[in-house]
Design an enzyme around this catalytic site. Structure first.
Site, PDB file in Angstrom:
ATOM      1  N   GLY A  47       0.955  -1.177   0.164  1.00 34.97           N
ATOM      2  CA  GLY A  47      -0.147   0.043   0.135  1.00 34.97           C
ATOM      3  C   GLY A  47       0.883   1.296   0.040  1.00 34.97           C
ATOM      4  O   GLY A  47       2.013   1.229   0.143  1.00 34.97           O
ATOM      5  N   CYS A  48       0.276   2.502  -0.309  1.00 33.31           N
ATOM      6  CA  CYS A  48       1.128   3.510  -0.482  1.00 33.31           C
ATOM      7  C   CYS A  48       1.533   4.056   0.942  1.00 33.31           C
ATOM      8  O   CYS A  48       2.683   4.405   1.104  1.00 33.31           O
ATOM      9  CB  CYS A  48       0.002   4.783  -1.011  1.00 33.31           C
ATOM     10  N   TYR A  49       0.449   4.220   2.044  1.00 32.22           N
ATOM     11  CA  TYR A  49       1.035   4.729   3.223  1.00 32.22           C
ATOM     12  C   TYR A  49       2.141   3.728   3.554  1.00 32.22           C
ATOM     13  O   TYR A  49       2.827   4.145   4.552  1.00 32.22           O
ATOM     14  CB  TYR A  49      -0.114   4.649   4.161  1.00 32.22           C
ATOM     15  N   THR A  50       1.719   2.383   3.490  1.00 36.12           N
ATOM     16  CA  THR A  50       2.739   1.327   4.224  1.00 36.12           C
ATOM     17  C   THR A  50       4.011   1.559   3.666  1.00 36.12           C
ATOM     18  O   THR A  50       5.270   1.396   4.309  1.00 36.12           O
ATOM     19  CB  THR A  50       2.246   0.029   3.934  1.00 36.12           C
TER      20      THR A  50
END
Lengths: 346, 346, 346, 346
Positions: free
Chosen positions: B149-152
């Site tokens: 994921g992007c945040y991750t």
């Protein structure tokens, strides 16, 4: 490899040029000159270059660069490039001037709109106006290319197919233009201070913007007679992009479809100009971060006018991208080398 | 040439993937699948592709593509990729899933956070978590890569060098994350309607965002023990970019410089990770439109905490760019092929 | 009528104060002082005042105004108000200082964080910290009110109900703060130049922002013991608004609902503080152009932390609005007179 | 007290109207009607009203409200107000329609541009076009006021002083208009999805926008002859504000100063219209959150054209504010009561 020097490397047009040339297969940047940041690294000013391309900035003029360069790009405010040009320099390197010094063919017009004396008027005539799609052949042979202004690139290409067509009344042309704030450059000013530009919209330079005579000059050449037109720029709260809405009165009965075909035909050899059809219209995001010019055309039977909507990325086709395109033409490269990136729609 | 299919081509991650693959030297896109826009041209949905790359969109599933593809990218909401995976499919093509279905190694955790039953849990174990810099060797051999994921991506790489270091209290980690609105995707919603997102700022999903267990899982692996942390996402009125501000309590006396060196060493083989030094900090615009992760580290002697600021472009390193990077690793290409564009600072 | 003078009238806080006082029923503005724009009309600097309230700007100090004023507002950079304060002045007028000079009760702390010598430390003790909801009674009797900083108003009110509660570990407080760009004031700088602030996000002043000791001071008073905390400001591409996300470890088992009730009770007499319930959270647009403070509270059982989200309009409750509120309290007006405008959600 | 009902309370115009009427000294809002949110509180839809004005939303039509109201505001899409009008209703209450149903005096024109049959054409004639500054006397006596469109308010007032003057060629009028995104209302659409509207600019409705006949109608009345003009709207990435740039060919030799005086004289009794002088030009932020119309005028001797730049806040003077102004006129209130807030320049 084409050896390139950039003077004015840390302005917005300059840094964009560096970014494009970095990805160009046949260019080596040998000097990046910055008056304000001499001795610093490029990444001190623009951290996006960190660890990728991080040359030390020098403070050199064109003469000092000439022996080591094949081409020198000037990305300076008007008046600062012209006084570096000499016959000796031109015998050594090609010049692409992103500033205004050699765009206007009439010295009086230049001096009247720019309020300065031209220091080297003897080179005005030979300089080629570098709107690639219109002057490709002359650019090939040029020693000095005057890279067009951002508003002018969008305005001229939007109207050129009609200017010589007898389809419009040449006295009726009005260009209502809108630009993102990067067009105002890197110099700080109250009008470009974030809280005073954000979430607001304004007109400026009404009747007096310096791109006006440049647009008139080029369209007059195409039309074969003098054109005087209205040009009104506006500031849009966005970073990149220009959109021009041009109006002209039709002299004959013609519909949108016919004009779309006329435009498509006029630009049939020009990869970077895209003509919209079926009533669709360009938005600045459809050309963002690219060298494309997108144009939509609509006739309005109620008023018997044609409305032409043109868009470019002001930093690319409106400045650095067109400079690279000019270089490609001058040095016999593929015209789209280094500037064929797809637009980023988000 | 690597033959690629994309399922979910017209979402934001999908269109970005098409843009990147178009410029990739060794990829041919053979199928672009879109459930919503079947039969239309790509440029009908994204006019920026007009005249450049304008394939017709099909509506095909992975099985239908498998014989003609070397790799299939899924860019679908969670739950819609997993049920297309089968042993038969994996014998024919490599899979890179930009969605969440194979990121979490514990089926119960997945089902608890995503509120759906996993349709093909038998493939969870073999799927490799595709954070390229951490799992490069496993990715090379993988049949299924679960693109993070992007945040991750931003959160994990910001903390990874400390997670296994004994320098921080693993129970003290707090990640305060901020994302541009493209992270919410192309689906319309009141919260992403322009007038309700513009010129405003908010937190959302406090204590409940689905990227939380993903971050915990990967940092726990590095630490060798279970990590539970706080993760709070916020919405920033901008298109692209993620910035995470991570906090942890130091267990020992250490200064910023020492940690900067630790990070530089940790990522010494990772072109796409840039560690800031001398107290400078990243901004999202320094990685805009690029695959870079920029990280700045500061210790605060007053509170005995370390603060790590990480930034990525959520659509590139946070989605499509990392997917291409994974493909490059899987297919033995240069790791940066097709994704080495310089960030655009404006 | 309360006769008011404003020194620093053309800064962002100053012009906002003028706007609010113009609508105040019991105030007459007798002097607007501006060092930079002396002799010009207010509307030359801020055309929104054209034809409505268009006083000529003077260049006067507090002594020169004192005989004609009941209250003088200072809206100046730190250091420029304190040296105008004297016993003689305070015998004539009340002072509300929107700057930092009298906020910190410990002269050493002031001089250490602000890097200047305090010119009139003898007035520090009597100055009242003007966070209206916390110090209402002292404000009534004050001769000098130190109007709080924008970040501090939001941070302190977000945490105050917990600071004296024994429910949180006072060593665990972290405040991750985000502000619109007007918070940086009217002075031009590269970081607030539109193209470098727009569509981007950054942290700044990590571990070193001057609002930190102010927050610590006030929360320590409430807690009855010294609090040291982490405070990290960020810049959001928007004009107005502050949102703070505060984290603290819970020392006991307590749920969101119970804390919401605790907050509602704590602020039960405070019209301008609104506590969100049922899991909803504030957004900066819900307080835009108003004097409200909105607060949402969530506990996270996984990490045993509480997360408090607070929002204000930085120019109103964070500066000019709170200054008017302080004046109302000092002059026995309705506390909300002149500042009871509804937020504008668009 | 004037008892008011609002139908369409949760649209953007509706909520703005509630906000203005809440601050109006002589109005009590007795019904807020919302088809979509019946039974919810206003603050569930617009949390900015929380704790201040938080009525329950009902679902009532005008007949159901009539006995308890003095005035009913319709803030509905076109076609939904007209069919609620009847003689019986008008005998009980005054009607202010913020929609388009009664703006156009020619039923055929309405039906042709709006593609619907007008349900109650018998009331078109008596309805007064509520551009307050032009039709004040008729508004006083009206039973139905047709509140003008946002673009039209700005366009008509920009050109009115010239329309009847013989100074311009009435066939030469071109209006290039730009609006913030709130003008598109609260309905979700791809074009108003944040990532597709932010940092971009576009034209739309070229030659076909429904405000065109409304502008033509009112200017024709002033001119005493039929005017046909070009009107092109554009979408600006900002929340509030309209700016129109109008062009017309001068029929005589006249300078900016003379026209400025003509405008000042024309609007000498109109508090809400401000004419700029000395070459300065309005920006949308100078009227933000206010009921003002700001107008700047420049002649261009090169092209013999006049360029008029007008600005309003589309939600206030372009919708809710003008509706309140109309109510004030109809009910013999001070014309500026409830709408005299100073613009917020930030």
């Amino acid at each position: 490899m084409i050896k390139a020097g950039i003077i004015g490397a840390t302005g917005y047009a300059g840094q964009e040029l560096i970014r494009l040339l970095y990805h160009h297969k046949s260019v080596e940047m040998v000097y990046l000159s910055s008056h304000s940041y001499e001795g610093q690294n490029l990444s001190d000013v623009y951290p996006n270059f960190t660890g990728i391309f991080d040359t030390k900035l020098v403070n050199m003029n064109a003469d000092q660069m000439a022996d080591d360069c094949d081409v020198i790009f000037f990305a300076l405010p008007h008046g600062l490039a012209a006084n570096q040009i000499s016959e000796k320099l031109l015998n050594k390197v090609k010049i692409i001037d992103l500033g205004a010094d050699f765009r206007l063919k009439d010295k009086e017009v230049y001096e009247s709109w720019y309020k300065v004396k031209h220091p080297t008027p003897q080179f005005i005539e030979e300089a080629v106006y570098g709107l690639c799609e219109l002057n490709r052949e002359e650019i090939k042979k040029a020693r000095i290319v005057a890279n067009p202004g951002c508003y002018t690139t969008c305005s001229i290409t939007s109207i050129a197919p009609l200017a010589g067509s007898n389809l419009i009344d040449l006295e009726s042309i009005i260009i209502d233009a809108k630009s993102g704030v990067s067009g105002a450059g890197r110099s700080l000013s109250p009008g470009t201070h974030y809280p005073e530009a954000n979430d607001s919209f304004k007109a400026y330079g009404v009747g007096s913007h310096r791109h006006t005579p440049e647009i008139e000059q080029e369209l007059s050449i195409i039309a074969g007679k003098d054109i005087v037109l209205s040009f009104t720029p506006h500031l849009v709260p966005m970073n990149r992009g220009i959109l021009t809405t041009a109006y002209a009165s039709l002299t004959t009965d013609v519909n949108s479809e016919k004009l779309v075909n006329l435009y498509k035909n006029y630009y049939k050899n020009d990869k970077f100009i895209r003509i919209y059809s079926d009533g669709s219209l360009p938005e600045t995001r459809f050309v963002r971060n690219s060298n494309y010019i997108d144009i939509g055309i609509k006739t309005d039977p109620r008023t018997n006018r044609v409305i032409i909507v043109g868009t470019i990325d002001n930093l690319i086709k409106g400045a650095a991208g067109q400079a690279v395109q000019n270089m490609n033409i001058m040095f016999d490269q593929r015209e789209d080398e280094g500037i064929n990136a797809l637009p980023t729609v988000l």
